[in-house]
Scaffold this active site. Structure first.
Site, PDB file in Angstrom:
ATOM      1  N   LYS A   1       2.344  -6.358  -8.318  1.00 28.82           N
ATOM      2  CA  LYS A   1       2.248  -7.181  -6.660  1.00 28.82           C
ATOM      3  C   LYS A   1       2.890  -8.330  -7.354  1.00 28.82           C
ATOM      4  CE  LYS A   1      -0.071  -5.926  -4.234  1.00 28.82           C
ATOM      5  NZ  LYS A   1      -0.625  -4.416  -3.300  1.00 28.82           N
TER       6      LYS A   1
HETATM    7  C1  LIG Z   1      -4.517  -2.427  -9.915  1.00 33.06           C
HETATM    8  C2  LIG Z   1      -3.442  -1.869  -9.583  1.00 33.06           C
HETATM    9  N1  LIG Z   1      -3.440  -0.680  -9.078  1.00 33.06           N
HETATM   10  C3  LIG Z   1      -2.795  -0.578  -8.014  1.00 33.06           C
HETATM   11  C4  LIG Z   1      -1.954  -1.117  -7.016  1.00 33.06           C
HETATM   12  C5  LIG Z   1      -1.523  -0.537  -5.700  1.00 33.06           C
HETATM   13  O1  LIG Z   1      -0.510  -1.599  -5.190  1.00 33.06           O
HETATM   14  P1  LIG Z   1       0.564  -0.859  -3.457  1.00 33.06           P
HETATM   15  O2  LIG Z   1      -1.107  -2.194  -3.829  1.00 33.06           O
HETATM   16  O3  LIG Z   1       1.658  -0.976  -4.040  1.00 33.06           O
HETATM   17  O4  LIG Z   1      -0.513   0.733  -3.033  1.00 33.06           O
HETATM   18  C6  LIG Z   1      -2.842  -2.407  -6.784  1.00 33.06           C
HETATM   19  C7  LIG Z   1      -2.531  -2.900  -5.507  1.00 33.06           C
HETATM   20  O5  LIG Z   1      -3.198  -4.001  -5.347  1.00 33.06           O
HETATM   21  C8  LIG Z   1      -3.563  -2.740  -7.917  1.00 33.06           C
HETATM   22  O6  LIG Z   1      -4.160  -4.105  -8.041  1.00 33.06           O
END
Ligand SMILES: Cc1ncc(COP(=O)(O)O)c(C=O)c1O
Length: 460
Positions: A45
């Site tokens: 992120k």
């Molecule tokens: C631990 C974790 N994995 C995956 C994601 C997924 O990312 P995206 O928001 O770009 O789909 C997030 C998003 O906040 C996250 O905090």
């Protein structure tokens, strides 16, 4: 003198690492994981957090002394808090109470103000983390709500950086991209770029998103409507409402993964590959291993990892928590096949393929055993002789005592490897089999119920 002007310059350009012990090269595609937990804020992120701030500054939406407000599962908040620390902005985050204490403490460590909201509220409930954040932004002079679920500079960050890095570092030889969906920014931006390049190169590209059971995304992709969402414990991915930053147009498939499989896979990734990441990475890697089995050798799967495991020491990396949540049976805490083997005599009695049944029976009796693996010649499969089959074949006259072992041998069940947890052995015993330890294609041990009893008794 080479140095970064600020820590923000360290975001991105994360490496790809091949998985080795979780992947069987003889039957599976190569799996490369993109180490997004190595970003300075510890997650994927960071990329969109700094891009949302930069784009808002460019657009004049943020002035010096501004307050940045966001609703987050933690990692966006951490990326924004790091950026605000560098840019001198105040930041306020709302976060549901299902998220780990480590994340909340880390947000505060960066100087953020944190408001914890209830997880079990619908997203349009006035006290949900999204609605509370919007209200704070409305009521705070000079506030800017980054709104990661609708802000297109979120997926843009991955179209400009993550996608190009993957294409370059795989020399354009990627066959499948696997990644989770929270806001969908990571997968939508990366996949959009990679699809464009693959099309130019005349290549096929599969984009697959492992998602928690209870999230609406699979239904929404397949049917455009969804069953009522249910709560799951994996953090950061899945959702209970549709978001603007998710582009289903670049995604081929969403498949569900259980919390247990996600957490167990995250633990295996740390213990078998030395890669320490969180539960949502477990979800992604569980899916990537499935895809690698389906594609087979010669293909290349890239899986985007999400965040560092240090945020989940009180969760999926805590045996008691895993046990309390029912993801870790008592037996899993009790060790592995390797520990039992270190404890017992490793001698294995084999039956020779051409040995007569009468001599096999005699030796079974002599050694007090009721199963015998058949010695393998020229790479044959694994076979076992069971006392019960021996008896049955003689009783119903299918075999004569002078027939050879192969006449009653059966394909071997219950094969385990040294690092398998005892829970796997327990399941084999439940199927009324013994566990057969195979190392480098060789039978090196037999584990019976009494072996485990003795091991546990001695250990306790
Ligand atoms: C631990 C974790 N994995 C995956 C994601 C997924 O990312 P995206 O928001 O770009 O789909 C997030 C998003 O906040 C996250 O905090």
């Amino acid at each position: 003198m080479t140095h970064a002007d600020t820590v923000l310059d360290l975001i991105g350009r994360t490496p790809l690492v091949r998985l080795n012990r979780l992947v069987d090269p003889a039957t599976m595609a190569t799996v490369l994981v993109k180490m997004e937990q190595l970003n300075p804020g510890g997650s994927v992120k960071d990329r969109m957090a700094v891009n949302m701030i930069r784009r808002a500054e460019e657009a004049g939406l943020i002035k010096p002394g501004a307050t940045i407000v966001e609703s987050t599962s933690g990692n966006t908040g951490l990326g924004l808090a790091m950026t605000c620390a560098v840019r001198g902005y105040r930041c306020v985050f709302t976060i549901p109470d299902k998220m780990s204490k480590e994340k909340i403490d880390m947000l505060k460590a960066y100087g953020a103000e944190v408001i914890i909201t209830r997880t079990d509220l619908d997203h349009d409930h006035p006290e949900s983390y999204v609605q509370v954040a919007k209200r704070i932004a409305r009521e705070t002079p000079g506030a800017f709500y980054t709104d990661q679920y609708e802000n297109m500079t979120n997926p843009e960050a991955h179209y400009l950086t993550t996608g190009p890095e993957i294409w370059e570092d795989t020399d354009g030889k990627i066959d499948a991209l696997v990644g989770g969906i929270g806001t969908g920014g990571t997968i939508s931006g990366s996949a959009k770029y990679l699809r464009e390049q693959a099309a130019k190169a005349g290549r096929e590209l599969k984009v697959i998103c492992p998602d928690p059971e209870g999230s609406i995304y699979k239904d929404m992709l397949e049917k455009g409507t969804h069953e009522p969402p249910s709560i799951y414990r994996v953090e950061g991915i899945g959702h209970d409402f549709m978001v603007g930053t998710l582009d289903f147009g670049v995604i081929d498939e969403v498949r569900n993964v259980s919390d247990k499989d996600s957490f167990i896979t995250a633990r295996r990734l740390a213990r078998e590959e030395g890669i320490f990441c969180g539960g949502s990475t477990g979800t992604a890697v569980f899916g990537a291993l499935e895809v690698a089995r389906e594609l087979g050798p010669g293909k290349l799967v890239v899986c985007i990892l999400c965040d560092s495991g240090d945020r989940y020491l009180s969760k999926c990396f805590d045996d008691d928590w895993m046990k309390d949540m029912g993801y870790l049976g008592a037996t899993e805490r009790l060790g592995t096949v390797r520990e039992v083997m270190q404890f017992k005599d490793r001698h294995v009695e084999f039956a020779q393929p051409d040995e007569t049944l009468v001599t096999v029976a005699h030796r079974m009796n002599q050694f007090g055993i009721s199963q015998m693996p058949v010695a393998r010649t020229n790479g044959d499969g694994f076979f076992m002789i069971h006392e019960s089959d021996l008896l049955q074949s003689l009783v119903d006259g299918r075999c004569a005592p002078s027939d050879t072992a192969v006449a009653v041998a059966k394909p071997m069940q219950g094969i385990v490897s040294l690092d398998d947890p005892l829970s796997r052995v327990q399941r084999i015993f439940d199927e009324d089999n013994i566990a057969v330890v195979v190392e480098n294609d060789v039978v090196t041990g037999i584990i019976s119920k009494i072996d485990v009893v003795e091991f546990l008794a001695a250990r306790s």
